[in-house]
Scaffold this motif. Structure first.
Motif, PDB file in Angstrom:
ATOM      1  N   LEU A 113       1.063  -0.940  -0.305  1.00  0.00           N
ATOM      2  CA  LEU A 113      -0.180  -0.046   0.097  1.00  0.00           C
ATOM      3  C   LEU A 113       0.533   1.479   0.072  1.00  0.00           C
ATOM      4  O   LEU A 113       0.592   2.018  -0.472  1.00  0.00           O
ATOM      5  N   HIS A 114       2.100   1.328   0.443  1.00  0.00           N
ATOM      6  CA  HIS A 114       2.222   2.817   0.447  1.00  0.00           C
ATOM      7  C   HIS A 114       3.667   2.898  -0.075  1.00  0.00           C
ATOM      8  O   HIS A 114       3.940   3.812  -0.074  1.00  0.00           O
ATOM      9  N   SER A 115       3.976   1.671  -0.128  1.00  0.00           N
ATOM     10  CA  SER A 115       5.583   1.755  -1.313  1.00  0.00           C
ATOM     11  C   SER A 115       5.599   1.551  -2.924  1.00  0.00           C
ATOM     12  O   SER A 115       6.268   0.988  -3.862  1.00  0.00           O
ATOM     13  N   GLY A 116       3.975   0.027  -3.129  1.00  0.00           N
ATOM     14  CA  GLY A 116       3.971  -0.262  -4.010  1.00  0.00           C
ATOM     15  C   GLY A 116       4.762  -1.747  -4.549  1.00  0.00           C
ATOM     16  O   GLY A 116       4.832  -1.335  -5.788  1.00  0.00           O
ATOM     17  N   TYR A 130      -0.894   2.835  -5.824  1.00  0.00           N
ATOM     18  CA  TYR A 130       0.270   3.169  -4.756  1.00  0.00           C
ATOM     19  C   TYR A 130       0.590   4.663  -4.411  1.00  0.00           C
ATOM     20  O   TYR A 130       1.029   5.125  -3.354  1.00  0.00           O
ATOM     21  N   THR A 131       1.070   5.823  -5.999  1.00  0.00           N
ATOM     22  CA  THR A 131       1.003   6.595  -6.065  1.00  0.00           C
ATOM     23  C   THR A 131      -0.570   7.544  -4.463  1.00  0.00           C
ATOM     24  O   THR A 131       0.047   9.393  -4.347  1.00  0.00           O
ATOM     25  N   TYR A 133      -2.050   5.812  -2.482  1.00  0.00           N
ATOM     26  CA  TYR A 133      -2.524   5.341  -1.133  1.00  0.00           C
ATOM     27  C   TYR A 133      -1.134   5.387  -0.367  1.00  0.00           C
ATOM     28  O   TYR A 133      -1.148   5.189   1.244  1.00  0.00           O
ATOM     29  N   THR A 134      -0.086   5.558  -0.258  1.00  0.00           N
ATOM     30  CA  THR A 134       1.265   5.919   0.198  1.00  0.00           C
ATOM     31  C   THR A 134       0.558   7.142   1.074  1.00  0.00           C
ATOM     32  O   THR A 134       1.219   6.628   2.087  1.00  0.00           O
ATOM     33  N   GLU A 183       7.297   7.886  -2.354  1.00  0.00           N
ATOM     34  CA  GLU A 183       5.968   8.047  -1.154  1.00  0.00           C
ATOM     35  C   GLU A 183       6.301   8.652   0.068  1.00  0.00           C
ATOM     36  O   GLU A 183       7.088   9.569   0.068  1.00  0.00           O
ATOM     37  N   HIS A 208      -7.931   8.340  -3.480  1.00  0.00           N
ATOM     38  CA  HIS A 208      -7.318   8.608  -4.885  1.00  0.00           C
ATOM     39  C   HIS A 208      -7.650   9.746  -5.712  1.00  0.00           C
ATOM     40  O   HIS A 208      -7.775   8.914  -6.578  1.00  0.00           O
TER      41      HIS A 208
END
Length: 431
Positions: A113-116, A130-131, A133-134, A183, A208
């Motif tokens: 979620l944070h880093s893809g 994730y862009t 969700y980070t 991130e 998002h």
């Protein structure tokens, strides 16, 4: 057999990727967030309050929209997300150990979620947002994970990846990430109110919103200098409007009530949710708390004014087209939307000043005239009025004429559309 033009495009893409990868190495590469063991125990993940919070947050994020196949089990995957680069299957989020998240730790889930980055350390394709969700906090991510782990496991294998070279080479994402991914969790702005910060967190993170409401370049990257400024949604043939309520913004003049009404019921005094936004309202925003909807409105109303962009003067004389469009409007549209284009409050949306009518491309108005407009059924508007399709009643010239008319009538000053635009979207599959 590939055309010479396609071959040149593919070559250009490969050359550009090589150049960016070289730049990535010269910069020292990307430091990935390591997977660190957490203190989250199996018992803690069963906390009913945590699970309930996670259920709400997955609704806010509209996770089921991508991770549920048509007619399939909720969150069990099976849906394919189309992109300009090929098809990407959405994975199974149920706790099935063979095909879902059953063998995932929270640390692995948070890193995705944070880093893809996936369970095996592979880069995830940014069709998974994730862009955005980070920015989700670790506590909220834990609640989401607890909820997903509480679901009944469903065995459903992911469909194969439908990307061609070079997009099927995951390491090429290093270049994309170097250019477009930053991130980091959301950091509150202490100069702003709690409501503003909550709205910014929801819009920028789980909601998002920027994934649709911004223009993308040829590599699928989003502009970072002007978020939420509007853009065509890839592969869906809808335009997500600019969300600024200030001068020259897509929602110029919208009040807090207008924004909240649209997100809660699918309809407001300024317009109605159609197309992809109707699905977002039906599955996500109508279920949000009033406080969160107010917070989103507070944040959107703080977006800056936009520069005035004059509609380009056409070298063509469209006066005949506008007269034809006025006749079509009087015959087909005025009974509902009014001679003045202001509609009927709570029933038929206004066309005068409507963000979806005035978006730069004309796509939305063309598609609604051809295919009809279907607002979402919500708790606050259980039986919405719909607009019938006119694809069988109007030819391409009539559709182009009436869309051009409504985009230039009353206070609207948007560019005209052409018959070729109508032909294109008449024969585009409905998503």
């Amino acid at each position: 057999m590939k055309s010479p033009k396609m071959g040149l495009i593919a070559t250009a893409v490969v050359v550009a990727l090589v150049a960016v990868v070289a730049m990535w190495f010269l910069r020292g590469g990307e430091k990935l967030t390591p997977v660190e063991p957490g203190k989250e125990t199996a018992e803690a993940l069963k906390d009913p309050a945590l699970i309930a919070k996670g259920q709400y947050l997955t609704t806010v994020g509209d996770c089921a929209a991508c991770h549920t196949a048509q007619g399939g089990v909720r969150f069990a995957g099976g849906r394919v997300v189309g992109t300009p680069f090929g098809d990407i299957p959405a994975p199974n989020l149920t706790p099935d150990k063979a095909t879902g998240l059953g063998n995932w730790s929270f640390a692995e889930f948070y890193r995705a979620l944070h880093s893809g980055v996936g369970k095996q350390g592979e880069f995830l394709y940014p069709a998974f947002s994730y862009t955005s969700y980070t920015k989700v906090t670790r506590d909220d991510a834990l609640a989401i994970f607890a909820y997903l782990q509480s679901l009944a496991p469903v065995a459903q294998e992911a469909r194969p990846l439908g990307l061609a070279f070079p997009y099927n080479v995951r390491n090429s994402l290093k270049a994309w990430r170097a250019l477009y991914f930053k991130e980091g969790e959301y950091q509150p702005d202490n100069s702003k109110s709690p409501a503003w910060n909550r709205g910014a967190y929801l819009v920028q993170g789980l909601g998002h919103c920027n994934e649709c409401h911004i223009a993308r370049d040829s590599f699928g990257g989003m502009r970072s200098d002007q978020p939420l400024s509007g853009g065509q949604i890839p592969m869906q043939n809808w335009y997500a409007p600019d969300l600024s309520t200030q001068a020259n913004g897509g929602l110029d003049g919208w009040t807090t009530k207008d924004i909240v009404d649209l997100l809660k019921t699918g309809q407001s005094a300024k317009g109605t949710a159609f197309g992809p936004m109707a699905e977002v309202v039906a599955q996500s925003t109508q279920h949000m708390t009033d406080d969160d909807l107010q917070a989103i409105a507070t944040y959107l109303q703080s977006l800056p004014a936009r520069p005035l962009v004059e509609a380009p003067k056409s070298p063509l004389d469209v006066s005949t087209m506008i007269k034809q469009g006025a006749n079509v409007y009087a015959e087909r549209c005025a009974d509902c939307h009014g001679k003045d284009g202001n509609g009927v409050a709570g029933v038929y949306p206004p066309l005068n000043g409507n963000a979806s009518v005035n978006e730069p491309t004309g796509i939305n108005a063309i598609r609604v005239v051809l295919l009809g407009g279907f607002a979402p059924a919500t708790a606050g508007n259980a039986r919405p009025y719909s607009m019938p399709p006119f694809a069988q009643q109007l030819n391409d010239a009539d559709v182009a004429a009436v869309v051009t008319y409504i985009r230039q009538a009353w206070g609207n000053k948007s560019p005209h559309v052409m018959e070729r635009d109508v032909i294109k979207y008449r024969h585009t599959p409905v998503d």
